[in-house]
Design a protein around this motif. Structure first.
Motif, PDB file in Angstrom:
ATOM      1  N   ALA A   1       0.815  -1.208   0.000  1.00 33.85           N
ATOM      2  CA  ALA A   1       0.000   0.000   0.000  1.00 33.85           C
ATOM      3  C   ALA A   1       0.850   1.260   0.000  1.00 33.85           C
ATOM      4  N   ILE A   2       2.135   1.101   0.250  1.00 34.47           N
ATOM      5  CA  ILE A   2       2.994   2.285   0.294  1.00 34.47           C
ATOM      6  C   ILE A   2       3.134   2.904  -1.095  1.00 34.47           C
ATOM      7  N   GLN A   3       3.045   2.061  -2.121  1.00 37.33           N
ATOM      8  CA  GLN A   3       3.160   2.588  -3.494  1.00 37.33           C
ATOM      9  C   GLN A   3       2.147   3.697  -3.712  1.00 37.33           C
ATOM     10  N   PRO A   4       2.601   4.878  -4.104  1.00 38.49           N
ATOM     11  CA  PRO A   4       1.629   5.950  -4.304  1.00 38.49           C
ATOM     12  C   PRO A   4       0.831   5.697  -5.582  1.00 38.49           C
ATOM     13  N   PRO A   5      -0.460   6.002  -5.566  1.00 35.77           N
ATOM     14  CA  PRO A   5      -1.233   5.865  -6.800  1.00 35.77           C
ATOM     15  C   PRO A   5      -0.765   6.896  -7.802  1.00 35.77           C
ATOM     16  N   ASP A   6      -0.720   6.533  -9.069  1.00 32.59           N
ATOM     17  CA  ASP A   6      -0.266   7.513 -10.043  1.00 32.59           C
ATOM     18  C   ASP A   6      -1.353   8.557 -10.255  1.00 32.59           C
ATOM     19  N   ASP A   7      -0.946   9.759 -10.237  1.00 31.56           N
ATOM     20  CA  ASP A   7      -1.898  10.857 -10.231  1.00 31.56           C
ATOM     21  C   ASP A   7      -1.646  11.754 -11.432  1.00 31.56           C
ATOM     22  N   HIS A   8      -2.532  11.651 -12.416  1.00 24.32           N
ATOM     23  CA  HIS A   8      -2.396  12.508 -13.587  1.00 24.32           C
ATOM     24  C   HIS A   8      -3.615  13.405 -13.653  1.00 24.32           C
ATOM     25  N   PRO A   9      -3.544  14.569 -13.044  1.00 25.97           N
ATOM     26  CA  PRO A   9      -4.761  15.390 -12.970  1.00 25.97           C
ATOM     27  C   PRO A   9      -5.294  15.791 -14.335  1.00 25.97           C
ATOM     28  N   GLU A  10      -4.446  15.712 -15.383  1.00 29.59           N
ATOM     29  CA  GLU A  10      -4.938  16.171 -16.687  1.00 29.59           C
ATOM     30  C   GLU A  10      -5.941  15.184 -17.295  1.00 29.59           C
ATOM     31  N   GLU A  11      -5.897  13.916 -16.854  1.00 28.85           N
ATOM     32  CA  GLU A  11      -6.834  12.958 -17.441  1.00 28.85           C
ATOM     33  C   GLU A  11      -8.097  12.854 -16.580  1.00 28.85           C
ATOM     34  N   VAL A  12      -9.254  12.970 -17.215  1.00 25.91           N
ATOM     35  CA  VAL A  12     -10.491  13.010 -16.438  1.00 25.91           C
ATOM     36  C   VAL A  12     -10.922  11.605 -16.043  1.00 25.91           C
ATOM     37  N   SER A  13     -11.718  11.531 -14.974  1.00 31.83           N
ATOM     38  CA  SER A  13     -12.219  10.244 -14.523  1.00 31.83           C
ATOM     39  C   SER A  13     -13.313   9.759 -15.468  1.00 31.83           C
ATOM     40  N   TYR A  14     -13.634   8.463 -15.368  1.00 29.66           N
ATOM     41  CA  TYR A  14     -14.658   7.906 -16.264  1.00 29.66           C
ATOM     42  C   TYR A  14     -16.006   8.559 -16.023  1.00 29.66           C
ATOM     43  N   LEU A  15     -16.235   9.069 -14.822  1.00 27.99           N
ATOM     44  CA  LEU A  15     -17.522   9.709 -14.536  1.00 27.99           C
ATOM     45  C   LEU A  15     -17.623  11.065 -15.212  1.00 27.99           C
ATOM     46  N   ALA A  16     -16.466  11.731 -15.335  1.00 29.57           N
ATOM     47  CA  ALA A  16     -16.479  13.065 -15.919  1.00 29.57           C
ATOM     48  C   ALA A  16     -16.333  13.021 -17.432  1.00 29.57           C
ATOM     49  N   ALA A  17     -16.191  11.815 -18.000  1.00 32.85           N
ATOM     50  CA  ALA A  17     -15.892  11.700 -19.430  1.00 32.85           C
ATOM     51  C   ALA A  17     -17.065  12.103 -20.305  1.00 32.85           C
ATOM     52  N   GLY A  18     -18.236  12.287 -19.745  1.00 33.06           N
ATOM     53  CA  GLY A  18     -19.391  12.699 -20.525  1.00 33.06           C
ATOM     54  C   GLY A  18     -20.579  12.803 -19.597  1.00 33.06           C
ATOM     55  N   HIS A  19     -21.438  13.780 -19.825  1.00 30.36           N
ATOM     56  CA  HIS A  19     -22.565  13.949 -18.907  1.00 30.36           C
ATOM     57  C   HIS A  19     -23.906  13.798 -19.593  1.00 30.36           C
ATOM     58  N   THR A  20     -23.904  13.589 -20.923  1.00 29.83           N
ATOM     59  CA  THR A  20     -25.183  13.487 -21.608  1.00 29.83           C
ATOM     60  C   THR A  20     -25.771  12.093 -21.403  1.00 29.83           C
ATOM     61  N   VAL A  21     -27.081  11.990 -21.617  1.00 28.40           N
ATOM     62  CA  VAL A  21     -27.748  10.689 -21.544  1.00 28.40           C
ATOM     63  C   VAL A  21     -27.137   9.749 -22.579  1.00 28.40           C
ATOM     64  N   ARG A  22     -26.867  10.310 -23.761  1.00 28.89           N
ATOM     65  CA  ARG A  22     -26.263   9.533 -24.832  1.00 28.89           C
ATOM     66  C   ARG A  22     -24.918   8.943 -24.401  1.00 28.89           C
ATOM     67  N   SER A  23     -24.126   9.730 -23.673  1.00 23.27           N
ATOM     68  CA  SER A  23     -22.806   9.236 -23.275  1.00 23.27           C
ATOM     69  C   SER A  23     -22.933   8.062 -22.313  1.00 23.27           C
ATOM     70  N   TRP A  24     -24.085   7.933 -21.669  1.00 19.74           N
ATOM     71  CA  TRP A  24     -24.290   6.775 -20.795  1.00 19.74           C
ATOM     72  C   TRP A  24     -24.906   5.611 -21.560  1.00 19.74           C
ATOM     73  N   LEU A  25     -25.928   5.888 -22.379  1.00 14.97           N
ATOM     74  CA  LEU A  25     -26.655   4.787 -23.020  1.00 14.97           C
ATOM     75  C   LEU A  25     -25.859   4.147 -24.148  1.00 14.97           C
ATOM     76  N   LEU A  26     -24.887   4.853 -24.710  1.00 13.79           N
ATOM     77  CA  LEU A  26     -24.089   4.268 -25.790  1.00 13.79           C
ATOM     78  C   LEU A  26     -22.653   4.007 -25.354  1.00 13.79           C
ATOM     79  N   THR A  27     -22.424   3.991 -24.049  1.00 14.05           N
ATOM     80  CA  THR A  27     -21.062   3.822 -23.567  1.00 14.05           C
ATOM     81  C   THR A  27     -20.588   2.387 -23.797  1.00 14.05           C
ATOM     82  N   VAL A  28     -19.293   2.219 -24.008  1.00 16.16           N
ATOM     83  CA  VAL A  28     -18.752   0.858 -24.028  1.00 16.16           C
ATOM     84  C   VAL A  28     -17.717   0.696 -22.913  1.00 16.16           C
ATOM     85  N   ASP A  29     -17.645   1.686 -22.030  1.00 15.62           N
ATOM     86  CA  ASP A  29     -16.731   1.617 -20.899  1.00 15.62           C
ATOM     87  C   ASP A  29     -17.295   0.638 -19.865  1.00 15.62           C
TER      88      ASP A  29
END
Lengths: 242, 560
Positions: free
Chosen positions: B11-39
């Motif tokens: 657990a000592i290993q620090p998680p890699d932190d790349h603030p420039e890459e968005v999380s999967y939740l922030a990757a899209g907010h439209t209904v379409r981005s959820w209903l057609l997602t392949v993530d």
């Protein structure tokens, strides 16, 4: 149709073999080999579910035939054995052309892919045509359950104490199993034709090796199911009379 | 307990932190981005929402049943038929639309690619297709069961389902058929993914036990479900065309249906419990701060449960004309399943031995699981003994037994897993105090609901009756009271977890200091899980603190 424009950007590629072109890699994969391996394995697993699907039916068939061998042998007497044998040859031939299609895809020979796949589809359709003739004859002889089924008089004479329900059971299972097989074959023909069309349009990024290989696996499975169904359903009485 | 302050190694290993890459939740907010997602992570959340809806619908039917059974007379529902429809709704929704997809489709979908260091499942689009099939089947089932009603029970037993029932059996069977395809596609995807997508260095025996158990589940899914599908198809053909497949008057045999049905539906029990066992093997080492005891044995026991599970179905037919000798064989084989199950229960218990156990919410659920699953499993042995089964068959004893496995086991595991991975999935911490309260409420409510049913069954109260003799009332009232506590315990997590979503993301990458690969990336994870493919150099449960290692070093050799 816009979506089916060729993916190879160079128009000179159309109509020629594009040997050096690599298939497009899905984002989840690291390399083409892994992608190919995954697709092939996915189809094998799907076929294992299909085996269980037909296995349940063959299990039911085995139990009823074991309980009433006489009725099953008598009922199977009305099958047209030569037509069934002809159909077996047709399907085996279609598997050969399918295998040649897979080979052509590996060699990136688009013309040959299209030729072999269309031939495969023709054989498949031929099988369905023969099956339709057989079904029509069965209908005329009142052998289709739920469509005016009657046990033929000569069979009742031969076996007066027969279990009429079990006699009909043979036909229920016959139509269910061959019907299910025919549905698979129709799906298979559709799939093969789509692959032929896509190959013709040079839609695939490579030559569609993986896609055509997977289609081929499915096609061979349909063939193998028939190889089991034919003796189980047509050749019972051949065995019983000897 | 002296080792509590020592940090685990990995657990000592620090998680890699790349603030420039968005999380999967922030990757899209439209209904379409959820209903057609392949993530896979988004599909997991789609499943999470839909099975939660199903769970509360099925639970509502249970509430109606417990209300009806609070008094000996039939008074809440208009007729015995209404009661039949209520328990059929409860059974079909809970089994096909909650329990079977519950952990695999949510946690499995979310975690398997992350645990093996992959970017996604092997077939992301098939994954989405399986969700759409699930939604189609679920919508069809709800329409049929709520607006039409089916009175056969979830088992569709012939000849009742084919010859006598006047309800919408065929559409309900269709819904089961389609739902089956949905789970086949998920299972197929998991198996291929585990075979072909593991990160470099991740050998089979470095896989987390969660993955092993999911793999075993998937094997059962792809080999069992088609047989159920064919059984349901045959029922539909018999009903639609009035030909005798299972009707004795037309040459059929109703017991054949039971064989085909249980060939799937008994292994289906393992489809429901193996994923919970998967969750246990992750939670317990983490909250005991110990490497899991007997890693290989737990891995093998998952496969053993899947394999033996396929050859025990006959114990459902001890009293339906199966020969006594077949019954004896099935009885012996059923006892065999207890061995791999016991291996798991003992190994989890031994994992906690001399560990520094932290009683946080996921661990409370896990401890509840071990106890309740053990009771459910041991009463299963009483039912697989032919002589005692004659007495218990079709009584509340059976109902209590399988609820101890399905609710006490599977649902506890599911809730434990949701609590454990909620910070990873949502990026938020839930209220720990309310979490502990919910685990406690569920445990108390569950036992109060179902323990009296063991007694009722032993006294001879039959299942599926909506009226009963008045001397059974005391125990039934107890059970209904317990059910209301249980309901509170289930609504509570829904409430505080939804509430946690109002906060800004506050979960660290690894709140439990766990060792799995999924904790080595941000919470919530970026779309492709890892910024670069991880390379695995050690096993999954290297928890033991160095200080403890020096004291009982030989215990650690159980784990490689």
């Amino acid at each position: 149709m816009e979506t089916l424009t060729p993916r190879s950007s160079n128009p000179a590629h159309v109509g020629r073999s594009n040997y050096d072109e690599e298939p497009i890699l899905g984002v989840q994969f690291d390399d083409v080999e892994q992608q190919h391996e995954s697709s092939i394995m996915g189809m094998w697993l799907f076929l294992s579910t299909e085996i269980m699907f037909f296995g349940g039916l063959i299990g039911a068939y085995t139990i009823y035939r074991f309980m009433s061998p006489g009725e099953f042998a008598l009922a199977s007497h009305h099958q047209n054995v030569p037509l069934g044998a002809f159909n077996t040859v047709v399907l085996l031939a279609s598997s050969l052309t399918m295998a040649l299609g897979v080979r052509a895809a590996q060699l990136h020979d688009h013309r040959a892919i299209v030729r072999w796949l269309i031939l495969t589809a023709i054989f498949g359709t031929m099988f369905l045509g023969v099956k339709a003739i057989e079904y029509t004859t069965d209908y005329r002889e009142h052998l289709i359950p739920a469509m005016g089924f009657q046990v033929p008089a000569e069979d009742l004479e031969k076996m007066p104490d027969m279990n009429v329900g079990r006699y009909q059971m043979y036909y229920v299972l016959y139509f269910f199993m061959t019907g299910l097989h025919a549905i698979h074959l129709i799906i298979g023909i559709g799939l093969v034709l789509v692959m032929a069309y896509l190959s013709w349009r040079h839609w695939f990024s490579g030559a569609g090796e993986t896609q055509i290989d997977v289609t081929g696996l499915y096609w061979h499975f349909i063939d193998i199911v028939w190889v089991f169904l034919y003796p189980l359903l047509y050749l019972i009485s051949a065995h019983a009379s000897s | 307990m002296s080792t509590i302050a020592v940090e685990p190694r990995q657990a000592i290993q620090p998680p890699d932190d790349h603030p420039e890459e968005v999380s999967y939740l922030a990757a899209g907010h439209t209904v379409r981005s959820w209903l057609l997602t392949v993530d896979h992570k988004r599909i997991a959340l789609l499943y999470l929402v839909s099975i939660t809806v199903m769970f509360f619908i099925g639970g509502f039917a249970a509430v109606i049943m417990r209300l009806e059974l609070a008094t000996p007379q039939g008074d809440v529902l208009w007729s015995a038929d209404g009661y039949n429809r209520a328990f059929t709704l409860h059974g079909i929704v809970m089994i096909f639309f909650f329990l079977v997809p519950s952990i695999p489709a949510t946690l499995g979908n979310f975690l398997i690619p992350m645990m093996i260091g992959a970017k996604d499942l092997a077939f992301p689009r098939i994954n989405l297709l399986s969700w759409y099939l699930y939604i189609m089947a679920g919508a069809l089932a709800l329409v049929v069961l709520i607006f039409g009603g089916v009175d056969t029970g979830w088992t569709f037993y012939t000849p009742f389902s084919t010859m006598f029932s006047n309800t919408m059996v065929v559409p309900a069977a269709m819904a089961g058929f389609i739902a089956g395809f949905s789970s086949i596609l998920t299972g197929l995807n998991f198996i291929v993914t585990v075979h072909t997508m593991r990160a470099p260095g991740l050998t089979w025996f470095r896989l987390p036990l969660f993955v092993w158990s999911m793999y075993a589940t998937s094997l059962v899914v792809i080999l069992g479900t088609p047989v159920l599908a064919i059984a349901l198809a045959l029922i539909s053909v018999e009903r639609l065309f009035h030909v005798g497949i299972f009707d004795p008057a037309l040459g059929g045999d109703p017991v054949l249906f039971q064989h085909l049905f249980w060939f799937y539906s008994h292994p289906a029990v393992y489809i429901m419990i193996l994923p919970s066992m998967a969750v246990m093997s992750e939670i317990i080492p983490c909250f005991a701060r110990r490497p899991i005891f007997g890693y290989r044995m737990i891995a093998y026991s998952s496969i053993a449960i899947a394999a033996i599970g396929f050859i025990v179905w006959g114990h459902h037919m001890f009293v339906s004309s199966q020969s006594m000798y077949a019954g004896m064989v099935f009885s012996m084989l059923s006892f065999l399943v207890a061995i791999p199950s016991a291996i798991k229960a003992f190994n989890w218990t031994l994992t906690m031995y001399k560990g520094s156990v932290r009683l946080e919410t996921p661990m409370l659920y896990a401890l509840g699981f071990i106890g309740l699953f053990t009771i459910g499993g041991l009463t299963g042995l009483m039912l697989s003994t032919m002589s005692t089964d004659m007495h218990f068959h079709d009584t509340y004893f059976v109902v209590a037994h399988f609820h101890y496995i399905m609710v006490g086991g599977a649902v506890m595991g599911y809730l434990g897993g949701i609590h454990f991975w909620w910070p990873k999935m949502s990026g938020r911490m839930y209220n720990e105090l309310l979490g502990k309260l919910s685990a406690l409420t569920v445990f108390i409510g569950f036992n109060l609901t179902f323990f009296p049913q063991f007694v009722l069954g032993n006294l001879g109260m039959p299942r599926r009756y909506y009226e009963y003799v008045s001397e059974f009332q005391f125990l039934n009232v107890m059970s209904s009271a317990g059910a209301s506590i249980l309901a509170v315990g289930y609504i509570l997590p829904l409430f505080y977890m939804l509430l946690s979503l109002r906060n800004p993301p506050n979960a660290p990458a690894n709140p439990w200091r766990a060792t799995g690969l999924e904790w080595q990336t941000a919470s919530p994870p970026p779309t492709h899980n890892f910024h670069k493919t991880p390379v695995v150099t050690r096993g999954p449960y290297e928890y033991s603190p160095e200080g403890a290692e020096a004291i009982d070093g030989n215990l650690n050799t159980a784990f490689e």
